[in-house]
Enzyme design. Structure first.
Site, short mmCIF file in Angstrom:
data_model
loop_
_atom_site.label_atom_id
_atom_site.label_comp_id
_atom_site.label_asym_id
_atom_site.label_seq_id
_atom_site.Cartn_x
_atom_site.Cartn_y
_atom_site.Cartn_z
N TYR A 298 -2.77 -21.34 4.56
CA TYR A 298 -2.23 -22.23 3.48
C TYR A 298 -2.97 -23.61 3.71
O TYR A 298 -3.24 -24.47 2.78
CB TYR A 298 -0.69 -22.22 3.37
CG TYR A 298 -0.20 -23.24 2.32
CD1 TYR A 298 -0.18 -22.73 0.97
CD2 TYR A 298 0.31 -24.60 2.44
CE1 TYR A 298 0.34 -23.43 -0.15
CE2 TYR A 298 0.77 -25.15 1.36
CZ TYR A 298 0.78 -24.69 0.33
OH TYR A 298 1.28 -25.62 -0.95
N SER B 263 -1.72 -30.25 -1.84
CA SER B 263 -0.27 -30.41 -0.98
C SER B 263 -0.70 -31.41 0.07
O SER B 263 -1.66 -31.64 0.55
CB SER B 263 -0.22 -28.93 -0.31
OG SER B 263 0.78 -29.06 0.71
N1 LIG Z 1 7.21 -26.65 -3.99
C1 LIG Z 1 6.52 -27.24 -3.15
O1 LIG Z 1 7.30 -27.52 -2.24
C2 LIG Z 1 5.02 -27.43 -3.07
C3 LIG Z 1 4.62 -28.60 -1.90
C4 LIG Z 1 3.16 -28.73 -2.20
C5 LIG Z 1 2.37 -27.93 -2.79
N2 LIG Z 1 2.90 -27.04 -3.78
C6 LIG Z 1 1.98 -26.41 -4.55
O2 LIG Z 1 2.34 -26.35 -6.11
C7 LIG Z 1 1.94 -25.30 -6.56
C8 LIG Z 1 3.06 -24.56 -7.44
O3 LIG Z 1 4.04 -24.42 -6.35
P1 LIG Z 1 5.54 -24.00 -6.80
O4 LIG Z 1 6.40 -24.37 -5.61
O5 LIG Z 1 5.78 -24.40 -8.14
O6 LIG Z 1 5.58 -22.44 -6.82
P2 LIG Z 1 6.30 -21.37 -7.41
O7 LIG Z 1 6.18 -20.19 -6.67
O8 LIG Z 1 7.73 -21.78 -7.78
O9 LIG Z 1 5.65 -21.08 -8.54
C9 LIG Z 1 4.04 -20.59 -8.54
C10 LIG Z 1 3.63 -19.77 -9.94
O10 LIG Z 1 2.22 -19.41 -9.51
C11 LIG Z 1 2.33 -18.01 -10.04
N3 LIG Z 1 1.08 -17.21 -9.29
C12 LIG Z 1 0.85 -17.28 -8.01
N4 LIG Z 1 0.05 -16.46 -7.63
C13 LIG Z 1 -0.59 -16.05 -8.90
C14 LIG Z 1 -1.69 -15.41 -9.32
N5 LIG Z 1 -2.53 -14.61 -8.21
N6 LIG Z 1 -2.09 -15.50 -10.61
C15 LIG Z 1 -1.16 -15.95 -11.41
N7 LIG Z 1 -0.25 -16.63 -11.32
C16 LIG Z 1 0.36 -16.68 -9.98
C17 LIG Z 1 3.49 -17.43 -9.70
O11 LIG Z 1 3.76 -16.25 -10.55
C18 LIG Z 1 4.65 -18.64 -10.10
O12 LIG Z 1 4.77 -18.59 -11.63
C19 LIG Z 1 1.34 -24.58 -5.51
O13 LIG Z 1 -0.03 -24.63 -5.71
C20 LIG Z 1 1.76 -24.91 -4.41
O14 LIG Z 1 1.14 -24.46 -3.05
C21 LIG Z 1 4.20 -26.76 -3.62
#
Ligand SMILES: NC(=O)c1ccc[n+]([C@@H]2O[C@H](COP(=O)([O-])OP(=O)(O)OC[C@H]3O[C@@H](n4cnc5c(N)ncnc54)[C@H](O)[C@@H]3O)[C@@H](O)[C@H]2O)c1
Length: 254
Positions: free
Chosen positions: A155, A142
């Site tokens: 985080y 991130s």
């Molecule tokens: N969306 C953003 O703006 C953003 C920005 C920077 C980083 N990220 C990173 O990208 C990655 C995905 O984020 P996203 O926005 O697609 O999130 P999201 O919440 O839309 O999807 C995350 C997925 O991870 C699964 N998950 C969470 N905890 C879990 C666990 N303990 N066991 C199994 N599955 C689990 C959830 O069920 C979900 O399907 C994450 O690591 C997040 O930190 C996202």
């Protein structure tokens, strides 16, 4: 892109960035293991991939539980063989400032966002080495690994750990021809982003607040992150290891 017939395990692939990555990999001819604790959405990602003629299977898994991490990799091994690629994507954001964060909350965020990556990377690397093939690991990091903010203390710590772990793992696994890289998404329009906006108390206002911080005046699309993950995972990135590749619409350079 050189992903054809590769066996790829993608965590958190039921939604958001992980789901887009699973679709992208399957379109390239990879065999995809969708590992997530969200059974309903995970199964629908798999069904959609199969409808398009791709190969995917769902494996229910809580990435914080070592036995379940092992089960995902065993399922992969029995279905198709040792993985070629692991995308460590599962993660969650806790919107809490330092002074209000409990030790239990801090531990829980680290366990999901960082310890899970260690467990998947170590165990998958063992299988790759045993199978006598190289491989590739992509960790979803991130912008919050390299910038600070008043909230999200745990985080920030977890994603800083992901960046550092990626470098250490890249060096450790070089002798085995296993590359380890990270992608640093900016603010991307996913269910996770909307849930983060709801945590501010007002989803619409929260999203507007996030948008105001975007240099490109828009959020990223999950597919735009999936594209970078696909490149880092594939042989085309053969000389790239230990990198943290920002895909953040310029968030960290202004
Ligand atoms: N969306 C953003 O703006 C953003 C920005 C920077 C980083 N990220 C990173 O990208 C990655 C995905 O984020 P996203 O926005 O697609 O999130 P999201 O919440 O839309 O999807 C995350 C997925 O991870 C699964 N998950 C969470 N905890 C879990 C666990 N303990 N066991 C199994 N599955 C689990 C959830 O069920 C979900 O399907 C994450 O690591 C997040 O930190 C996202």
């Amino acid at each position: 892109m050189g992903l054809r017939d590769n066996i790829a395990v993608i965590t958190g692939a039921a939604n958001g960035i992980g789901a887009a990555t699973a679709r992208r990999f399957a379109d390239e001819g990879a065999r995809v293991v969708v590992a997530d604790r969200d059974v309903a959405h995970g199964e629908s990602v798999v069904a959609a991939i199969r409808e398009r003629g791709g190969q995917a299977l769902f494996c229910a898994c809580d990435v914080t539980v070592e036995a379940q991490v092992e089960r995902v990799l065993e399922t992969t091994l029995h279905a198709w063989g040792a993985p070629d690629i692991v995308v460590n994507n599962a993660g969650w954001q806790l919107n809490k400032p330092l002074l209000d964060t409990t030790v239990e909350e801090f531990d829980a965020v680290l366990r999901t966002n960082l310890t899970s990556m260690f467990m998947f990377t170590r165990n998958a690397a063992r299988l790759m080495i045993e199978a006598g093939k190289g491989g590739s690991v992509v960790n979803v990091c991130s912008t919050f690994a390299v910038v600070g903010s008043p909230g999200y203390t745990a985080y920030h710590a977890s994603k800083g750990g992901v960046a550092s772990f990626t470098r250490a793992a890249a060096i450790s696994l070089m002798p085995y021809n296993i590359r380890v890289n990270a992608v640093g998404p900016g603010t991307v329009d996913t269910p996770g982003l909307h849930s983060g906006a709801r945590d501010t108390g007002d989803e619409a206002a929260g999203l507007q607040g996030f948008l105001a911080l975007q240099p490109l005046k828009r959020f990223g699309r999950p597919e735009e992150i999936a594209e970078v993950i696909a490149f880092l995972a594939a042989d085309e990135a053969g000389f790239v290891t230990g990198a943290l590749w920002m895909a953040d619409g310029g968030y960290t350079i202004v």
